[in-house]
Design a protein around this motif. Structure first.
Motif, mmCIF file in Angstrom:
data_model
loop_
_atom_site.group_PDB
_atom_site.id
_atom_site.type_symbol
_atom_site.label_atom_id
_atom_site.label_comp_id
_atom_site.label_asym_id
_atom_site.label_seq_id
_atom_site.Cartn_x
_atom_site.Cartn_y
_atom_site.Cartn_z
ATOM 1 N N GLY A 98 0.821 -1.205 0.000
ATOM 2 C CA GLY A 98 0.000 0.000 0.000
ATOM 3 C C GLY A 98 0.860 1.262 0.000
ATOM 4 N N ILE A 99 1.935 1.234 0.798
ATOM 5 C CA ILE A 99 2.809 2.405 0.885
ATOM 6 C C ILE A 99 3.523 2.660 -0.434
ATOM 7 C CG2 ILE A 99 4.913 3.275 1.992
ATOM 8 C CD1 ILE A 99 3.946 1.818 4.514
ATOM 9 N N CYS A 100 3.870 1.577 -1.122
ATOM 10 C CA CYS A 100 4.598 1.708 -2.379
ATOM 11 C C CYS A 100 3.682 2.125 -3.535
ATOM 12 C CB CYS A 100 5.300 0.401 -2.730
ATOM 13 S SG CYS A 100 6.560 -0.039 -1.567
ATOM 14 N N TYR A 101 2.404 2.355 -3.240
ATOM 15 C CA TYR A 101 1.434 2.631 -4.301
ATOM 16 C C TYR A 101 1.884 3.668 -5.333
ATOM 17 C CZ TYR A 101 -2.989 3.104 -6.651
ATOM 18 O OH TYR A 101 -3.958 3.110 -7.599
ATOM 19 N N PRO A 102 2.466 4.813 -4.890
ATOM 20 C CA PRO A 102 2.895 5.818 -5.878
ATOM 21 C C PRO A 102 3.888 5.282 -6.913
ATOM 22 C CG PRO A 102 2.986 6.713 -3.661
ATOM 23 C CD PRO A 102 2.675 5.265 -3.517
ATOM 24 N N LEU A 103 4.640 4.251 -6.538
ATOM 25 C CA LEU A 103 5.641 3.698 -7.466
ATOM 26 C C LEU A 103 4.990 3.090 -8.703
ATOM 27 C CD1 LEU A 103 8.152 1.919 -5.055
ATOM 28 C CD2 LEU A 103 8.425 4.095 -6.244
ATOM 29 N N LYS A 104 3.704 2.832 -8.583
ATOM 30 C CA LYS A 104 2.984 2.234 -9.694
ATOM 31 C C LYS A 104 3.094 3.105 -10.945
ATOM 32 C CE LYS A 104 -1.479 0.150 -10.580
ATOM 33 N NZ LYS A 104 -2.854 0.021 -10.116
ATOM 34 N N PHE A 105 3.138 4.418 -10.701
ATOM 35 C CA PHE A 105 3.134 5.342 -11.827
ATOM 36 C C PHE A 105 4.484 5.422 -12.524
ATOM 37 C CE2 PHE A 105 -0.105 6.705 -8.806
ATOM 38 C CZ PHE A 105 -1.218 6.473 -9.592
ATOM 39 N N VAL A 106 5.535 4.874 -11.900
ATOM 40 C CA VAL A 106 6.815 4.808 -12.616
ATOM 41 C C VAL A 106 7.063 3.389 -13.109
ATOM 42 C CG1 VAL A 106 7.951 6.805 -11.631
ATOM 43 C CG2 VAL A 106 8.013 4.643 -10.395
ATOM 44 N N GLY A 107 6.012 2.584 -13.158
ATOM 45 C CA GLY A 107 6.110 1.286 -13.811
ATOM 46 C C GLY A 107 6.586 0.137 -12.938
ATOM 47 N N VAL A 108 6.515 0.307 -11.608
ATOM 48 C CA VAL A 108 6.900 -0.801 -10.736
ATOM 49 C C VAL A 108 5.691 -1.711 -10.532
ATOM 50 C CG1 VAL A 108 7.724 -1.414 -8.441
ATOM 51 C CG2 VAL A 108 8.601 0.616 -9.573
ATOM 52 N N ASN A 109 5.915 -3.020 -10.572
ATOM 53 C CA ASN A 109 4.819 -3.952 -10.366
ATOM 54 C C ASN A 109 4.594 -4.167 -8.868
ATOM 55 O OD1 ASN A 109 3.071 -6.086 -10.143
ATOM 56 N ND2 ASN A 109 3.859 -7.108 -11.970
ATOM 57 N N LEU A 110 3.495 -3.614 -8.371
ATOM 58 C CA LEU A 110 3.223 -3.661 -6.934
ATOM 59 C C LEU A 110 2.971 -5.072 -6.435
ATOM 60 C CD1 LEU A 110 0.942 -0.606 -6.292
ATOM 61 C CD2 LEU A 110 3.347 -0.897 -5.786
ATOM 62 N N ASP A 111 2.326 -5.897 -7.251
ATOM 63 C CA ASP A 111 2.023 -7.258 -6.815
ATOM 64 C C ASP A 111 3.291 -8.050 -6.557
ATOM 65 O OD1 ASP A 111 -0.867 -7.288 -6.815
ATOM 66 O OD2 ASP A 111 -0.665 -6.909 -8.960
ATOM 67 N N ASP A 112 4.302 -7.797 -7.409
ATOM 68 C CA ASP A 112 5.586 -8.477 -7.197
ATOM 69 C C ASP A 112 6.212 -8.057 -5.880
ATOM 70 O OD1 ASP A 112 5.246 -9.761 -9.490
ATOM 71 O OD2 ASP A 112 6.785 -8.707 -10.649
ATOM 72 N N ILE A 113 6.165 -6.744 -5.622
ATOM 73 C CA ILE A 113 6.742 -6.248 -4.370
ATOM 74 C C ILE A 113 6.028 -6.895 -3.189
ATOM 75 C CG2 ILE A 113 6.978 -4.224 -2.876
ATOM 76 C CD1 ILE A 113 7.540 -2.588 -5.289
ATOM 77 N N GLY A 114 4.694 -6.926 -3.272
ATOM 78 C CA GLY A 114 3.909 -7.517 -2.191
ATOM 79 C C GLY A 114 4.273 -8.978 -1.973
ATOM 80 N N LEU A 115 4.397 -9.696 -3.064
ATOM 81 C CA LEU A 115 4.699 -11.128 -2.967
ATOM 82 C C LEU A 115 6.093 -11.363 -2.375
ATOM 83 C CD1 LEU A 115 3.462 -13.881 -3.765
ATOM 84 C CD2 LEU A 115 4.960 -13.794 -5.748
ATOM 85 N N VAL A 116 7.054 -10.571 -2.872
ATOM 86 C CA VAL A 116 8.435 -10.735 -2.379
ATOM 87 C C VAL A 116 8.493 -10.447 -0.883
ATOM 88 C CG1 VAL A 116 10.747 -9.757 -2.482
ATOM 89 C CG2 VAL A 116 9.546 -10.321 -4.585
ATOM 90 N N THR A 117 7.812 -9.363 -0.460
ATOM 91 C CA THR A 117 7.813 -9.041 0.971
ATOM 92 C C THR A 117 7.155 -10.160 1.761
ATOM 93 O OG1 THR A 117 7.040 -6.944 0.084
ATOM 94 C CG2 THR A 117 7.580 -6.999 2.406
ATOM 95 N N ALA A 118 6.028 -10.647 1.263
ATOM 96 C CA ALA A 118 5.305 -11.692 1.994
ATOM 97 C C ALA A 118 6.171 -12.934 2.152
ATOM 98 C CB ALA A 118 4.012 -12.040 1.267
ATOM 99 N N ILE A 119 6.872 -13.310 1.068
ATOM 100 C CA ILE A 119 7.719 -14.506 1.150
ATOM 101 C C ILE A 119 8.874 -14.281 2.115
ATOM 102 C CG2 ILE A 119 9.310 -15.981 -0.155
ATOM 103 C CD1 ILE A 119 7.446 -15.651 -2.555
#
Lengths: 266, 286
Positions: free
Chosen positions: A141-162
């Motif tokens: 959720g915090i990384c949400y703004p990064l979405k606009f520079v083309g970062v895949n948020l789902d990947d970040i979420g998954l990596v953090t969760a793992i």
């Protein structure tokens, strides 16, 4: 090391567990910022008091909490001692060679000690009482703004969760390896630093081997269960914001304001 | 070397919300020069129990007597190294503990830690590697290049090279194929008689218990429920343990055939019994 609890989630049911994970992170960050801008004794009394209340309310148990954080507290204490001995300025109380104890050093060291103490207590409680999946979701959720520079948020979420999910597993693995090497006569506690680094190789090498093995297996099982990257994912746990959460946020903001006002010179 | 437990209790994370009593008031003797098997369901306290035997964990109540050394909650960690020298411990999936560049160096690691000279350590390593059946050609190879069964034997040699008087093993055969498991178990049995080792072994395999153990300890919910010889454990009806396959097979046979009702507990006994019962000419049946 057996009582090393930093970053470990401990299932429980107290009030703090039921708070919204985003609120918890915001509140933690606010309180930590407050402790870092604070120069005031009264401010620290308030902040430490809040820390006490938080530990009490979280119901993790004082002895357990102190045992778990004592490594960090010991480390900051050591840093403070160094700071006292090497800082120079103000009234000098004692002087020997390169070592000096001055009023300036004492002031800086005690400030640093209290600030880190508050930060560590709050972070530990946050990590102890927040489910790893919720932490991952919050970070996403915090990384949400990064979405606009083309970062895949789902990947970040998954990596953090793992990463968070495997923390306790790897801790257990380290403990097992420690026990195995202890049984072969390694003494991890009472020896010189060089020897200690050497003995830790006996843990690190097998640990890395197992991390790579686990990563490979995990990747394989994810692929087998139809995982493809780049797709949007929903969450099994939807966090909701209650009135109580708003109340806590207001209280934390008030405390933040109070600390701020204590440190503004009119 | 004999190990005695007197009223031993162990609680994990004492004084915390995660406090968990794993062992309750255990009094037990592991006789010297014998192979004792510990059985019980997952979570019955087996693994905790064996960690107490070489000072990896200190009992939260009661005392563990190893030879003439006493470990209780007041024992200092300094004194534990001698205990660890006397009691060798082989963990589950022990192949995971290997880390050195060569097989030989990995086995030398233990003896060097316990104060042997480089020369002595090399000799001990070579001796024990030969004993566990590792070829000389493999000594200079990286341990990670060996097969799973070989790696496990190298790990075993790594513990044996410390010359312990007691060997504690946590599921030595887990994950091995049948033949490797049989080889490993016969090797342990041979070491026991040849070097007078006291062996204590946690296992889930009733076949291993029936075939190789002198004594068996049954654990349940952190307490000892039975302590007996394997033959008695498996032949009494009230025992609530799973029977070895040989005994299960014989029980099924007993339902339809009139044969001796004393259970054979391992494969050799079963074969002998069947040969006796079903003689081609003039047996008791058919």
């Amino acid at each position: 090391m057996n009582n090393f609890i930093f970053g470990q989630y401990i299932p429980g049911k107290s009030l703090i567990y039921r708070l919204n994970p985003r609120l918890k992170l915001i509140a933690s960050v606010l309180l930590i910022i407050a402790s870092f801008i604070n120069h005031n004794l009264l401010g620290f009394i308030i902040l430490l008091g809040i820390c006490g209340v938080i530990i009490q309310v979280s119901q993790v148990g004082w002895i357990f909490f102190i045992k778990g954080t004592q490594f960090f507290i010991y480390m900051i204490f050591l840093t403070s001692i160094l700071q006292i001995l090497f800082s120079n300025g103000g009234t000098i109380y004692w002087h020997y060679g390169i070592f000096t104890i001055s009023s300036f050093g004492l002031q800086i060291a005690s400030l640093a000690f209290l600030r880190f103490l508050v930060a560590i207590v709050i972070l530990t409680v946050y990590l102890m009482t927040t489910n790893p999946a919720e932490i991952a979701q919050t970070i996403q959720g915090i990384c949400y703004p990064l979405k606009f520079v083309g970062v895949n948020l789902d990947d970040i979420g998954l990596v953090t969760a793992i990463a968070l999910r495997f923390m306790p597993t790897l801790t257990e693995e380290v403990n097992n390896l420690r026990n195995a090497q202890k049984s072969r006569g390694v003494n991890f506690e009472k020896c010189s630093i060089i020897k200690r680094i050497k003995s830790n190789i006996a843990i690190l090498v097998p640990l890395f081997m197992s991390v790579f093995r686990r990563a490979e297996q995990l990747a394989a099982t994810m692929i087998l269960r139809g995982y493809t990257d780049g797709k949007h994912r929903t969450h099994i746990r939807q966090s909701n914001w209650s009135k109580f959460d708003s109340l806590i946020l207001i209280v934390v903001l008030l405390i933040f304001g109070l600390i701020l006002s204590l440190n503004i010179n009119f | 070397m004999e190990i005695k437990l007197k009223n031993v209790g162990y609680t994990y994370h004492l004084n915390s919300p995660m406090a968990f009593t794993a062992l309750k008031n255990i009094t037990l003797t592991f006789p010297a020069h014998q192979l004792t098997a510990i059985i019980g369901k997952t979570g019955s306290g087996k693994s905790t129990l064996i960690k107490l035997l070489n000072g990896l964990e200190i009992p939260t109540s009661g005392e563990v007597v190893i030879g003439n050394q006493v470990i209780d909650k007041y024992t200092k960690s300094k004194q534990l190294n001698l205990v660890r020298k006397n009691v060798g411990m082989v963990f589950q999936f022990s192949e995971n503990q290997l880390f050195s560049e060569t097989v030989l160096k990995d086995v030398m690691f233990g003896p060097l830690n316990f104060g042997k000279s480089e020369q002595e350590a090399v000799e001990l390593a070579k001796f024990w590697l030969a004993k566990v059946g590792i070829d000389k050609d493999l000594f200079e190879q990286a341990p990670f290049e060996l097969s799973g069964g070989q790696m496990r034997r190298v790990a075993l040699a790594g513990v044996l090279a410390c010359e312990p008087k007691v060997l504690v093993l946590d599921e030595p055969g887990v994950g091995l194929d049948y033949v490797s498991n049989q080889n490993l178990m016969s090797l342990l049995k041979k070491l026991q008689s040849q070097f007078g080792l006291t062996i204590i072994m946690v296992t889930h395999s009733m076949e291993n218990v029936a075939e190789f153990a002198d004594h068996v300890v049954v654990m349940k919910n952190g307490a000892i429920v039975r302590q007996t010889k394997p033959i008695e454990l498996f032949s009494t009806d009230d025992s609530k343990v799973e029977l070895p396959e040989a005994a299960q097979f014989y029980l099924k046979l007993m339902k339809n055939h009139q044969i001796e009702n004393e259970l054979p507990i391992n494969k050799t006994e079963l074969i002998n019994r069947l040969l006796k019962q079903f003689k081609p000419n003039g047996g008791t049946h058919e």
